[in-house]
Each structure stands twice: as structure tokens, then as C-alpha cells.
Design a protein around this motif. Structure first.
Motif, mmCIF file in Angstrom:
data_model
loop_
_atom_site.group_PDB
_atom_site.id
_atom_site.type_symbol
_atom_site.label_atom_id
_atom_site.label_comp_id
_atom_site.label_asym_id
_atom_site.label_seq_id
_atom_site.Cartn_x
_atom_site.Cartn_y
_atom_site.Cartn_z
ATOM 1 N N UNK A 36 0.806 -1.211 0.000
ATOM 2 C CA UNK A 36 0.000 0.000 0.000
ATOM 3 C C UNK A 36 0.848 1.274 0.000
ATOM 4 N N UNK A 37 2.119 1.158 0.382
ATOM 5 C CA UNK A 37 3.001 2.323 0.466
ATOM 6 C C UNK A 37 3.833 2.454 -0.810
ATOM 7 N N UNK A 38 4.077 3.670 -1.264
ATOM 8 C CA UNK A 38 4.914 3.866 -2.450
ATOM 9 C C UNK A 38 6.312 3.297 -2.251
ATOM 10 N N UNK A 39 6.924 2.882 -3.342
ATOM 11 C CA UNK A 39 8.276 2.311 -3.320
ATOM 12 C C UNK A 39 9.301 3.440 -3.392
ATOM 13 N N UNK A 40 10.435 3.260 -2.698
ATOM 14 C CA UNK A 40 11.527 4.246 -2.700
ATOM 15 C C UNK A 40 11.005 5.623 -2.331
ATOM 16 N N UNK A 80 10.215 3.914 4.965
ATOM 17 C CA UNK A 80 10.477 2.543 5.392
ATOM 18 C C UNK A 80 10.481 1.573 4.245
ATOM 19 N N UNK A 81 9.384 1.514 3.500
ATOM 20 C CA UNK A 81 9.316 0.672 2.309
ATOM 21 C C UNK A 81 9.788 -0.742 2.550
ATOM 22 N N UNK A 82 10.814 -1.132 1.819
ATOM 23 C CA UNK A 82 11.345 -2.482 1.935
ATOM 24 C C UNK A 82 11.843 -2.800 3.329
ATOM 25 N N UNK A 83 12.390 -1.808 4.033
ATOM 26 C CA UNK A 83 12.874 -2.043 5.396
ATOM 27 C C UNK A 83 11.732 -2.424 6.323
ATOM 28 N N UNK A 84 10.614 -1.699 6.226
ATOM 29 C CA UNK A 84 9.454 -2.004 7.058
ATOM 30 C C UNK A 84 8.889 -3.375 6.715
ATOM 31 N N UNK A 97 15.725 7.460 -5.163
ATOM 32 C CA UNK A 97 16.652 6.522 -4.553
ATOM 33 C C UNK A 97 17.483 7.157 -3.456
ATOM 34 N N UNK A 98 17.648 6.425 -2.368
ATOM 35 C CA UNK A 98 18.417 6.937 -1.228
ATOM 36 C C UNK A 98 19.848 7.264 -1.628
ATOM 37 N N UNK A 99 20.472 6.404 -2.414
ATOM 38 C CA UNK A 99 21.852 6.631 -2.822
ATOM 39 C C UNK A 99 22.030 7.922 -3.600
ATOM 40 N N UNK A 100 21.086 8.214 -4.474
ATOM 41 C CA UNK A 100 21.167 9.440 -5.268
ATOM 42 C C UNK A 100 21.074 10.678 -4.389
ATOM 43 N N UNK A 133 10.691 10.702 -1.419
ATOM 44 C CA UNK A 133 10.082 11.990 -1.623
ATOM 45 C C UNK A 133 8.838 12.231 -0.770
ATOM 46 N N UNK A 134 8.507 11.289 0.146
ATOM 47 C CA UNK A 134 7.334 11.479 0.991
ATOM 48 C C UNK A 134 7.578 12.569 2.009
ATOM 49 N N UNK A 135 6.578 13.421 2.185
ATOM 50 C CA UNK A 135 6.590 14.457 3.213
ATOM 51 C C UNK A 135 5.445 14.174 4.177
ATOM 52 N N UNK A 136 5.511 14.752 5.361
ATOM 53 C CA UNK A 136 4.469 14.514 6.346
ATOM 54 C C UNK A 136 4.125 15.818 7.057
ATOM 55 N N UNK A 137 2.922 15.848 7.608
ATOM 56 C CA UNK A 137 2.487 16.969 8.429
ATOM 57 C C UNK A 137 1.814 16.415 9.671
ATOM 58 N N UNK A 138 2.158 16.986 10.820
ATOM 59 C CA UNK A 138 1.505 16.666 12.081
ATOM 60 C C UNK A 138 0.416 17.704 12.320
#
Length: 270
Positions: free
Chosen positions: A96-100, A104-108, A179-182, A239-244
Motif C-alpha cells: 500500500x506504500x509507495x516504493x523508494x 520505510x518501504x522495503x525495510x518495514x 533513490x536513497x543513494x542518489x 520523496x514522501x513528506x508529512x504533516x503533524x
């Protein structure tokens, strides 16, 4: 009677703040961060089987390989070897979560597999804890899925009370993989100081991420203008951003107004 599958949520991860302090001798980066986790995310289910198989469903399934290179597959294989388990499993990942996307993605997903299979196989949790760092720097934090301060490469963890449990949160992604590396490759190498109170912190990867995906700036600008926002930042390497938000109602109003071209998730912090 057919045995019901075991189910494990892979909660979306956010970095409340992320300071990059330098480069380590092993090539990774010295980080200071505060991890927090949502109540929602991907879902992993497991059924006993003769062999090991992985099926991926959900809106982002097409972006992932379901073979041995997948982190869920790798986590299952590593745990079976470490715990000396001679059992198989049929795994299904509802993506359900976008990739890269910096949440968390693959780590989660890998961490969820370790938790799930520890239960299914009756393995010692110590085996999962040993394997987690070998799968990725964020996997130990995702294995806990509790608010924690991360140092070192982000994998030296200390549980903290950041005062965010139950906070309404809105995650927004412009649907542009990054990508994290980029992103780390674009970091300017400047140490801008230690992380104290996360509320006064920053994300040192935001500038390099925005240089690669300018739409991140559009998302942050939009989030910052929503009624009831208390804090808006990019998570991880983007590229995900969040707001509290101050209230669930304010968060839901923002979620309803989110542009259709962006992915979003309305949740709470654990």
C-alpha cells in the motif's frame, strides 16, 4: 479446518528530524534522527507451506520483484537459516506504500517478515534482532516500530518518548520515486550540527532531494498552508513528506483536499 493466516502490519516510518553529521569509514553516513511510526502501512500475511514463496498485491505491486532479491524474501531466508528452521512459508505482501519513498518501504516489510515468521516458526526473537542490521540500516528501527532515537548509521537505537503518540499525521508523496543513494550523493558534506529537540531540528537531506525532485517543494508548501498543521517536513531521503496536525478533523480536511496527482495516507503516530 483451514488455518487462518498470520497477519503483520509493516507500519510506515517517518523521520521527525534527520541530521547528517558526516561520512563513516565504511562509506555509510553518520546520522542523528528520531524515528516515529504510523498505525498504518503495508500488510504481510503468512501460511505454512512446504517451500518459500512470496506474492505481492496492492497498488504498488508492479514496482517490486517477488523473487529472492526482495527484502521480504531475503528476511525469510536469513531467519530460516539463522534459526535453523526447516519449514517453509507462503507470504503475501499487500503493498500500500509507495516504493523508494523515504517511509520505510522495503525495510518495514523486511522487519514485518522477521516479526511474523518469528511467531509462525516459534523462533527466538534474538535471531531477528541479529539479522535486521544485515538487511539495511533502517531495518532495526522498523523491527521495533517504536519511537526511537537513531545514531551511527541510524541503526544504534534508544527508545524515547517524543510526545507524539496518537498525533494525527498526513503523509503525501508526489509519486516520483527517489533513490536513497542518489540523495546522499547530492548531500554537500556540511555538518550543520547535532540533533537536540527534534521539533527544532531539520532534515539535512531535504535540499539534495528537492534538487532531484522539485515537486517535494510543492508538497511541503501545500502541507504548510493547511489548517491545523503543527509541523511539516520531508521524511528520510524523500520523496514522501508529512504533516503533524492539531486535530483529526484538520488532518482529514487536508486529506480530502490533497491533489489527486499525489498519493496520501491519513494516519496516527504510534
Amino acid at each position: 479446518m483451514t488455518r487462518p493466516p498470520l497477519v503483520e502490519i509493516a507500519p510506515a516510518k517517518i523521520n521527525l528530524a534527520l541530521h547528517v553529521r558526516g561520512r563513516r569509514p565504511d562509506g555509510r553516513h553518520e546520522l542523528e534522527t528520531v524515528f516515529a511510526f504510523c498505525t498504518d502501512g503495508d500488510k504481510l500475511t503468512a501460511l505454512p507451506a512446504d517451500g518459500l514463496s512470496l506474492t505481492i498485491t496492492g497498488p504498488f505491486a508492479a514496482m517490486l520483484d517477488d523473487g529472492p532479491a526482495n527484502l521480504v524474501h531475503r528476511a525469510a531466508t536469513a531467519l530460516a537459516a539463522e534459526a535453523r528452521v526447516g519449514k517453509g512459508v507462503q507470504l503475501t505482501l499487500d503493498k500500500q506504500l509507495p516504493v523508494a519513498s523515504g517511509i520505510g518501504g522495503g525495510s518495514a516489510d523486511a522487519a514485518a517478515a522477521l516479526r511474523l515468521l518469528t511467531r509462525l516458526w516459534g523462533a527466538d526473537p534474538a535471531h531477528a534482532a541479529k539479522i535486521a542490521p544485515e538487511l539495511g540500516s533502517d531495518v532495526p528501527a522498523c523491527l521495533l516500530s517504536m519511537t526511537a532515537r537513531g545514531t551511527g548509521a541510524g541503526d544504534a537505537l534508544e527508545l524515547v518518548d517524543a510526545g507524539v503518540a496518537g498525533t494525527p499525521v498526513l503523509l503525501v508523496n508526489p509519486l516520483l520515486p527517489l533513490g536513497t543513494g542518489a540523495v546522499f550523493g547530492r548531500w554537500d558534506g556540511v555538518d550543520r550540527g547535532p540533533l537536540g529537540d527534534w521539533r527544532q531540528g531539520r532534515n539535512d537531506l531535504e535540499a539534495p532531494a528537492r534538487s532531484l525532485v522539485p515537486a517535494i517543494g510543492d508538497v511541503l508548501d501545500w502541507l504548510g498552508k493547511q489548517e491545523g498543521v503543527e509541523l511539516a517536513r520531508m521524511s528520510g531521503s524523500g520523496a514522501t513528506c508529512f504533516a503533524l496536525f492539531a486535530s483529526e478533523e484538520a488532518r482529514d480536511a487536508a486529506a480530502a483536499a490533497c491533489p489527486d496527482r499525489w498519493w496520501h495516507l491519513a494516519s496516527f503516530l504510534r
